[in-house]
Design an enzyme around this catalytic site. Structure first.
Site, PDB file in Angstrom:
ATOM      1  N   ARG A  45      40.279  47.284  11.041  1.00  0.00           N
ATOM      2  CA  ARG A  45      39.009  47.717  10.453  1.00  0.00           C
ATOM      3  C   ARG A  45      38.606  49.031  11.116  1.00  0.00           C
ATOM      4  NH1 ARG A  45      33.433  44.155  10.376  1.00  0.00           N
ATOM      5  NH2 ARG A  45      33.824  44.044  12.630  1.00  0.00           N
ATOM      6  N   ASP A  78      28.766  41.157  18.226  1.00  0.00           N
ATOM      7  CA  ASP A  78      29.258  42.530  18.108  1.00  0.00           C
ATOM      8  C   ASP A  78      28.082  43.437  17.785  1.00  0.00           C
ATOM      9  OD1 ASP A  78      28.754  42.329  15.379  1.00  0.00           O
ATOM     10  OD2 ASP A  78      30.859  42.200  14.809  1.00  0.00           O
TER      11      ASP A  78
END
Length: 523
Positions: free
Chosen positions: A161, A445
């Site tokens: 990603r 995150d």
């Protein structure tokens, strides 16, 4: 030749990935597509202002023919046909090896929200990916413990990603200006691994984050076509799953798949980034758009149900995979009772997703792979996926997607304190170089910090009254910050994290992404 300069500090083995040819490849991406990226970011700002001025967010009239047309994306490519369980995590060597050994179908190798973009992390992440693709990844800890991929491991498909469109990489310059971070992440990975992946029977695949419109998906499609031509690989070899994690994108799911088309494999349903986007887009829209405590906003809330069911219906109508959200729980090996409660929530969440028609889902910890697989196998049986399951019963309206007022839950002092404490703890770790952080039994995150600080900002601006009867004011937020920082105690970079949290939670103008000012505090 493009003028490309690397001005980052020396990183061990960097010459293996920062070759002149690879840097030219990245430089060409910036040269050809950098201005388009800039225009799209400007378009985002204009659209946000139009919504603030009263223009409704709705399904686009000008793209109705796409939504009503007959078309589909290509069948899933090798390695992405069966995606029942996907594990996410940063491209840090130890965590990467654990992900490769855990038995998941896919490893989302995160160069974005679970990764602090220290230059060391950026370069090391590319080295980890290069070694992982070739089956040569190993790691020895400072204590001398050795980690390696097990010889008998059934390896997951590697799907990096890259960073979102909004982030630049200041350590790589083209004509003296920073390169788009996504071009560094995706460009280096493709240059070194695309051909290798195809020769190994897989392919160069990506997860694409934080897009807000089909025009942003179109830019990725243009980038992919260029890269395929330059690398001499067949057109359509590069495939991508897009994260629908912004509220504008929820109104353009079909258009985004259509623009990516030959490169599309599916869509993913997030949570914290999606809620962060709701706050960001409607931050000045009044009390009807003020969420309760973030812990109270579950995926069963009406607006979240509308969003996820729309995603499954859209994907399967177009032949694309629908991938569920994150199970962020970190199993406890010390507290059996707490562990049982956490695992029960994970099972409940994955059971709902599988029942709704999702083809697979995410976990953040290797110990959750078994539960996720068990749940999806219980619904799918021997089938690879649920692409044949059409959700013709789903007819989601604009009002359902925007039903923030219908989200149950309170706005509490405990919720305010949790936002402050978790936000500052995470930012301290992020600034120190760790983008995937275990906090209170959950793997957090950057999306965690975004929803935390944005909710504080919104509660303050709208004068939310908490369950204690107190109104959220700057004075109250400052007091809570003082008390929570004192409770955190001695933590590396906590003072910087505190100042950063105050900056992005108390600013008069809402910073679009906290990682932009945070980036100036690293390296």
């Amino acid at each position: 030749m493009v003028d490309v300069q690397v001005i980052g500090p020396e990183v061990e083995r960097s010459a293996e990935v920062l070759t002149p040819e690879a840097l030219q490849f990245v430089g060409q991406l910036q040269h050809l597509f950098g201005a388009s990226r800039d225009e799209l970011l400007a378009t985002r700002a204009l659209r946000r202002q139009a919504i603030a001025d009263g223009e409704p967010l709705d399904f686009r009239v000008e793209t109705a023919d796409v939504r009503e047309g007959e078309w589909s994306v290509p069948p899933p490519p090798p390695g992405l046909v069966r995606r029942r369980v996907e594990i996410t995590g940063p491209t840090e060597p130890k965590m990467a090896i654990n992900a490769l050994n855990c038995g998941a179908d896919v490893w989302l190798a995160d160069l974005e929200d679970a990764n602090t973009p220290h230059w060391h992390n950026v370069v090391t992440g590319q080295l980890v990916l290069r070694d992982a693709v070739r089956g040569s990844l190993s790691f020895t800890s400072p204590e001398g413990k050795q980690y390696a991929v097990r010889p008998d491991a059934v390896l997951p498909t590697i799907v990096p990603r890259p960073r979102g469109w909004h982030l630049d990489e200041r350590h790589v310059l083209v004509d003296g200006d920073p390169v788009v971070g996504a071009f560094v992440d995706a460009g280096l990975y493709l240059f070194h691994n695309a051909v290798e992946q195809l020769e190994r029977g897989s392919g160069p695949y990506f997860y694409l984050p934080k897009m807000e419109s089909h025009l942003e998906a179109r830019l990725w499609a243009d980038v992919f076509v260029h890269c395929e031509r330059e690398l001499g690989i067949p057109r359509g070899s590069i495939r991508a799953t897009m994260l629908i994690e912004t509220i504008p994108a929820a109104f353009e799911m079909e258009e985004m798949l259509y623009e990516l088309r030959e490169h599309a494999t599916g869509l993913n349903a997030g949570r914290w980034d999606y809620l962060f986007s709701v706050v960001k887009v409607f931050r000045d829209a009044g009390p009807d758009f003020v969420l309760p405590d973030r812990s109270a906003v579950t995926m069963t809330a009406p607006m979240m149900r509308a969003y996820t069911e729309q995603l499954v219906a859209t994907c399967h109508r177009r032949g694309a995979m629908a991938i569920g959200g994150m199970a962020a729980a970190i199993p406890s090996r010390r507290d059996a009772e707490a562990n049982e409660r956490a695992l029960a929530k994970v099972r409940e969440d994955k059971t709902r997703e599988a029942g709704d028609g999702f083809d697979g889902s995410w976990v953040a910890h290797p110990d959750l792979v078994g539960i996720c697989r068990e749940v999806f196998e219980g619904v799918l049986g021997d089938a690879d996926n649920q692409l044949t399951r059409q959700r013709d019963d789903v007819h989601v309206t604009r009002e359902q997607l925007l039903d923030v007022a219908g989200v149950p839950g309170e706005r509490t002092e405990a919720g305010l304190r949790a936002n402050v404490e978790v936000g500052i703890r995470y930012l301290a770790a992020w600034l120190a170089g760790n983008g995937a952080v275990g906090i209170h039994g959950l793997m957090e995150d950057a999306a965690t910090a975004e929803i935390s600080r944005s909710q504080v900002w919104q509660w303050l601006r709208t004068g939310v009254v908490l369950d204690t009867g107190e109104t959220v004011t700057a004075e109250l937020v400052h007091r809570v910050i003082e008390e929570e920082v004192a409770g955190i105690g001695d933590l590396d970079r906590v003072d910087d994290a505190r100042r950063l949290f105050e900056q992005v939670a108390l600013a008069d103008e809402f910073p679009d992404f906290l990682t932009l000012p945070a980036y100036t505090l690293i390296d």
